[in-house]
Design a protein around this motif. Structure first.
Motif, PDB file in Angstrom:
ATOM      1  N   VAL A 132      45.964  50.318  53.879  1.00  0.00           N
ATOM      2  CA  VAL A 132      47.000  50.937  53.051  1.00  0.00           C
ATOM      3  C   VAL A 132      47.927  49.831  52.565  1.00  0.00           C
ATOM      4  CG1 VAL A 132      48.914  52.575  52.945  1.00  0.00           C
ATOM      5  CG2 VAL A 132      46.878  53.108  54.319  1.00  0.00           C
ATOM      6  N   LEU A 133      47.884  49.560  51.270  1.00  0.00           N
ATOM      7  CA  LEU A 133      48.707  48.520  50.656  1.00  0.00           C
ATOM      8  C   LEU A 133      49.946  49.180  50.056  1.00  0.00           C
ATOM      9  CD1 LEU A 133      45.857  46.613  48.774  1.00  0.00           C
ATOM     10  CD2 LEU A 133      46.679  46.243  51.118  1.00  0.00           C
ATOM     11  N   VAL A 134      51.119  48.680  50.411  1.00  0.00           N
ATOM     12  CA  VAL A 134      52.381  49.260  49.953  1.00  0.00           C
ATOM     13  C   VAL A 134      53.077  48.254  49.041  1.00  0.00           C
ATOM     14  CG1 VAL A 134      54.573  50.308  50.649  1.00  0.00           C
ATOM     15  CG2 VAL A 134      52.536  50.580  52.099  1.00  0.00           C
ATOM     16  N   ASP A 135      52.934  48.457  47.736  1.00  0.00           N
ATOM     17  CA  ASP A 135      53.529  47.590  46.722  1.00  0.00           C
ATOM     18  C   ASP A 135      53.203  46.114  46.986  1.00  0.00           C
ATOM     19  OD1 ASP A 135      54.797  48.145  44.293  1.00  0.00           O
ATOM     20  OD2 ASP A 135      56.725  47.385  44.989  1.00  0.00           O
ATOM     21  N   GLY A 136      51.945  45.848  47.231  1.00  0.00           N
ATOM     22  CA  GLY A 136      51.500  44.483  47.474  1.00  0.00           C
ATOM     23  C   GLY A 136      49.995  44.451  47.641  1.00  0.00           C
ATOM     24  N   GLY A 137      49.455  43.237  47.795  1.00  0.00           N
ATOM     25  CA  GLY A 137      48.030  43.073  48.037  1.00  0.00           C
ATOM     26  C   GLY A 137      47.227  42.713  46.814  1.00  0.00           C
ATOM     27  N   LEU A 138      47.637  43.189  45.642  1.00  0.00           N
ATOM     28  CA  LEU A 138      47.038  42.752  44.379  1.00  0.00           C
ATOM     29  C   LEU A 138      47.853  41.576  43.854  1.00  0.00           C
ATOM     30  CD1 LEU A 138      45.744  45.589  44.660  1.00  0.00           C
ATOM     31  CD2 LEU A 138      45.797  45.737  42.164  1.00  0.00           C
ATOM     32  N   PRO A 139      47.202  40.614  43.180  1.00  0.00           N
ATOM     33  CA  PRO A 139      47.917  39.399  42.793  1.00  0.00           C
ATOM     34  C   PRO A 139      49.100  39.669  41.869  1.00  0.00           C
ATOM     35  CG  PRO A 139      45.790  39.537  41.683  1.00  0.00           C
ATOM     36  CD  PRO A 139      45.795  40.601  42.730  1.00  0.00           C
ATOM     37  N   LEU A 140      50.169  38.924  42.111  1.00  0.00           N
ATOM     38  CA  LEU A 140      51.348  38.992  41.261  1.00  0.00           C
ATOM     39  C   LEU A 140      51.173  38.057  40.073  1.00  0.00           C
ATOM     40  CD1 LEU A 140      54.131  38.803  43.992  1.00  0.00           C
ATOM     41  CD2 LEU A 140      52.899  40.808  43.151  1.00  0.00           C
ATOM     42  N   ASP A 219      42.613  34.720  41.999  1.00  0.00           N
ATOM     43  CA  ASP A 219      41.239  34.622  42.503  1.00  0.00           C
ATOM     44  C   ASP A 219      41.188  34.876  44.004  1.00  0.00           C
ATOM     45  OD1 ASP A 219      40.279  34.100  39.991  1.00  0.00           O
ATOM     46  OD2 ASP A 219      40.262  31.929  40.244  1.00  0.00           O
ATOM     47  N   GLY A 220      42.112  34.250  44.748  1.00  0.00           N
ATOM     48  CA  GLY A 220      42.115  34.417  46.197  1.00  0.00           C
ATOM     49  C   GLY A 220      42.344  35.861  46.610  1.00  0.00           C
ATOM     50  N   ALA A 221      43.303  36.527  45.958  1.00  0.00           N
ATOM     51  CA  ALA A 221      43.603  37.915  46.309  1.00  0.00           C
ATOM     52  C   ALA A 221      42.441  38.828  45.964  1.00  0.00           C
ATOM     53  CB  ALA A 221      44.874  38.366  45.598  1.00  0.00           C
ATOM     54  N   LEU A 222      41.848  38.649  44.791  1.00  0.00           N
ATOM     55  CA  LEU A 222      40.768  39.528  44.363  1.00  0.00           C
ATOM     56  C   LEU A 222      39.492  39.307  45.165  1.00  0.00           C
ATOM     57  CD1 LEU A 222      41.415  39.409  40.526  1.00  0.00           C
ATOM     58  CD2 LEU A 222      41.923  41.291  42.095  1.00  0.00           C
ATOM     59  N   LEU A 256      44.345  45.070  36.732  1.00  0.00           N
ATOM     60  CA  LEU A 256      43.992  44.625  38.078  1.00  0.00           C
ATOM     61  C   LEU A 256      43.057  45.623  38.760  1.00  0.00           C
ATOM     62  CD1 LEU A 256      47.473  43.328  39.278  1.00  0.00           C
ATOM     63  CD2 LEU A 256      45.453  41.925  38.825  1.00  0.00           C
ATOM     64  N   LEU A 257      43.360  46.908  38.605  1.00  0.00           N
ATOM     65  CA  LEU A 257      42.514  47.922  39.236  1.00  0.00           C
ATOM     66  C   LEU A 257      41.108  47.938  38.645  1.00  0.00           C
ATOM     67  CD1 LEU A 257      45.073  50.850  39.584  1.00  0.00           C
ATOM     68  CD2 LEU A 257      44.190  49.370  41.395  1.00  0.00           C
ATOM     69  N   ALA A 258      40.991  47.567  37.368  1.00  0.00           N
ATOM     70  CA  ALA A 258      39.665  47.488  36.748  1.00  0.00           C
ATOM     71  C   ALA A 258      38.819  46.407  37.412  1.00  0.00           C
ATOM     72  CB  ALA A 258      39.805  47.219  35.259  1.00  0.00           C
ATOM     73  N   ARG A 259      39.483  45.400  37.973  1.00  0.00           N
ATOM     74  CA  ARG A 259      38.757  44.312  38.636  1.00  0.00           C
ATOM     75  C   ARG A 259      38.422  44.647  40.085  1.00  0.00           C
ATOM     76  NH1 ARG A 259      41.603  38.676  37.272  1.00  0.00           N
ATOM     77  NH2 ARG A 259      39.682  37.959  38.297  1.00  0.00           N
ATOM     78  N   VAL A 260      39.144  45.598  40.679  1.00  0.00           N
ATOM     79  CA  VAL A 260      38.854  46.030  42.056  1.00  0.00           C
ATOM     80  C   VAL A 260      38.805  47.561  42.063  1.00  0.00           C
ATOM     81  CG1 VAL A 260      39.613  44.076  43.448  1.00  0.00           C
ATOM     82  CG2 VAL A 260      41.316  45.631  42.508  1.00  0.00           C
ATOM     83  N   PRO A 261      37.759  48.152  41.510  1.00  0.00           N
ATOM     84  CA  PRO A 261      37.690  49.611  41.332  1.00  0.00           C
ATOM     85  C   PRO A 261      37.681  50.396  42.632  1.00  0.00           C
ATOM     86  CG  PRO A 261      35.591  48.566  40.798  1.00  0.00           C
ATOM     87  CD  PRO A 261      36.587  47.467  40.953  1.00  0.00           C
ATOM     88  N   ALA A 262      37.436  49.740  43.760  1.00  0.00           N
ATOM     89  CA  ALA A 262      37.429  50.454  45.036  1.00  0.00           C
ATOM     90  C   ALA A 262      38.832  50.874  45.468  1.00  0.00           C
ATOM     91  CB  ALA A 262      36.801  49.581  46.117  1.00  0.00           C
ATOM     92  N   VAL A 263      39.861  50.271  44.877  1.00  0.00           N
ATOM     93  CA  VAL A 263      41.241  50.572  45.266  1.00  0.00           C
ATOM     94  C   VAL A 263      41.687  51.898  44.654  1.00  0.00           C
ATOM     95  CG1 VAL A 263      43.643  49.798  45.164  1.00  0.00           C
ATOM     96  CG2 VAL A 263      41.803  48.119  45.487  1.00  0.00           C
ATOM     97  N   GLN A 264      42.143  52.821  45.502  1.00  0.00           N
ATOM     98  CA  GLN A 264      42.717  54.087  45.041  1.00  0.00           C
ATOM     99  C   GLN A 264      44.235  53.907  44.967  1.00  0.00           C
ATOM    100  OE1 GLN A 264      41.309  57.498  47.405  1.00  0.00           O
ATOM    101  NE2 GLN A 264      39.773  56.127  48.285  1.00  0.00           N
ATOM    102  N   ALA A 265      44.803  54.048  43.775  1.00  0.00           N
ATOM    103  CA  ALA A 265      46.230  53.741  43.590  1.00  0.00           C
ATOM    104  C   ALA A 265      47.005  54.955  43.120  1.00  0.00           C
ATOM    105  CB  ALA A 265      46.386  52.610  42.575  1.00  0.00           C
ATOM    106  N   ARG A 266      48.249  55.026  43.567  1.00  0.00           N
ATOM    107  CA  ARG A 266      49.176  56.012  43.019  1.00  0.00           C
ATOM    108  C   ARG A 266      50.601  55.476  43.134  1.00  0.00           C
ATOM    109  NH1 ARG A 266      51.856  59.952  46.398  1.00  0.00           N
ATOM    110  NH2 ARG A 266      51.372  59.715  48.618  1.00  0.00           N
ATOM    111  N   GLU A 267      51.446  55.943  42.238  1.00  0.00           N
ATOM    112  CA  GLU A 267      52.846  55.528  42.216  1.00  0.00           C
ATOM    113  C   GLU A 267      53.683  56.488  43.058  1.00  0.00           C
ATOM    114  OE1 GLU A 267      55.832  55.892  38.709  1.00  0.00           O
ATOM    115  OE2 GLU A 267      54.875  53.903  38.487  1.00  0.00           O
TER     116      GLU A 267
END
Length: 302
Positions: A132-140, A219-222, A256-267
């Motif tokens: 569970v990523l909370v406003d983080g984990g994808l590259p800034l 690259d490292g994060a993805l 970013l989500l297009a590059r890691v489609p396994a991530v389920q995201a919501r605001e």
């Protein structure tokens, strides 16, 4: 941000115990809540200049065992020597979980903790049932000056304070902390450490600087996220570190989500980067963890 102390919250507070787990160079310090609770453990990993007490409110909200650590170079783990890179932080957590006999956990990472959580899940899939990523984990977006992104949060690291009251006042002026609460106060009080005869914020500037460079390494994060075998959920805030729009990922999230489609995201509406965990967003985080635990339990029965 104000929340009444319920019977469950009082139970969580009464059943917490301090942790000090041997890792390379010293001890990783943290807290364990509800050690005897049934089901999967929850592991909390905090942000870049934060400390593990940011998960205290979540521990009150969940009916689960929760452990959280001060990551290397921060909080009561401040004295641990480098390296301070994200892989080293993930290795510390893996070492601590092994020592505590925790595996197959729900790992929750806030801000920088999300990046550490992803590396933990990629390197030790046996330890992580769900992420569970909370406003983080994808590259800034790349940041040359950490203060430009973090503002007062990093500015304070070079400051000393005459008292805990003065440090509280500093945070109460922060635009993201408009609603003050006992949980926020405890988090801030814990962060102030006596170092060389002065009261200073606990995070080491060197450790923060090393991590800041890594947060912009797309690259490292993805690569880390691509290697995660566990389900990944992402909660984002519409407001940033200074409670300003847009949030941390702004208009970049869809790409970013297009590059890691396994991530389920919501605001999580009505939150900023801090209050998504320390305030208005805590119920959404807890509900997401409960969903992850339910899904993981279902997978385990197959």
């Amino acid at each position: 941000m104000e929340r009444a102390m319920t019977g469950e919250a009082a139970t969580a507070a009464a059943t917490e115990r301090a942790l000090a787990v041997p890792v390379a160079g010293g001890e990783l310090v943290g807290t364990e809540w509800r050690a005897s609770a049934a089901g999967r453990a929850v592991v909390g990993l905090h942000g870049i200049t934060a400390n593990h007490r940011s998960f205290h409110g979540l521990a009150e909200r969940l009916d689960a065992r929760l452990v959280a650590f001060d990551l290397r170079g921060r909080g009561r783990s401040r004295a641990l020597p480098g390296p301070y890179d994200l892989d080293a932080l993930a290795l510390d957590v893996a070492t601590a979980l092994d020592a505590l006999g925790i595996a197959d956990a729900i790992v929750v990472g806030h801000s920088m903790g999300g990046f550490v959580a992803a590396r933990l899940a990629a390197s030790r899939p046996d330890l992580v049932a769900s992420l569970v990523l909370v406003d983080g984990g994808l590259p800034l977006a790349p940041v040359g000056d950490p203060q430009a992104l973090l503002g007062p949060a990093v500015e304070r690291l070079s400051m000393t304070f005459p008292s805990h009251e003065a440090y509280r006042a500093f945070w109460q002026r922060h635009p993201a902390f408009t609603d003050w609460s006992p949980l926020a106060e405890e988090y801030v009080d814990y962060d102030l450490a006596s170092v060389d005869g002065a009261l200073r914020p606990s995070a080491l500037p060197e450790a923060v600087g090393v991590a800041m460079l890594a947060l912009g390494d797309a690259d490292g994060a993805l690569v880390a996220l691509d290697a995660v075998q566990a389900p990944i959920r992402l909660l984002t805030s519409p407001l940033g570190l200074l409670a300003e729009p847009p949030g941390l990922y702004g208009g970049r999230l869809d790409d970013l989500l297009a590059r890691v489609p396994a991530v389920q995201a919501r605001e999580v509406p009505g939150t900023n980067h801090y209050t998504i965990l320390l305030g208005a967003g805590i119920d959404a985080v807890a509900e997401t963890i409960e969903q992850a635990a339910h899904e993981a339990a279902g997978e385990g029965m197959r």
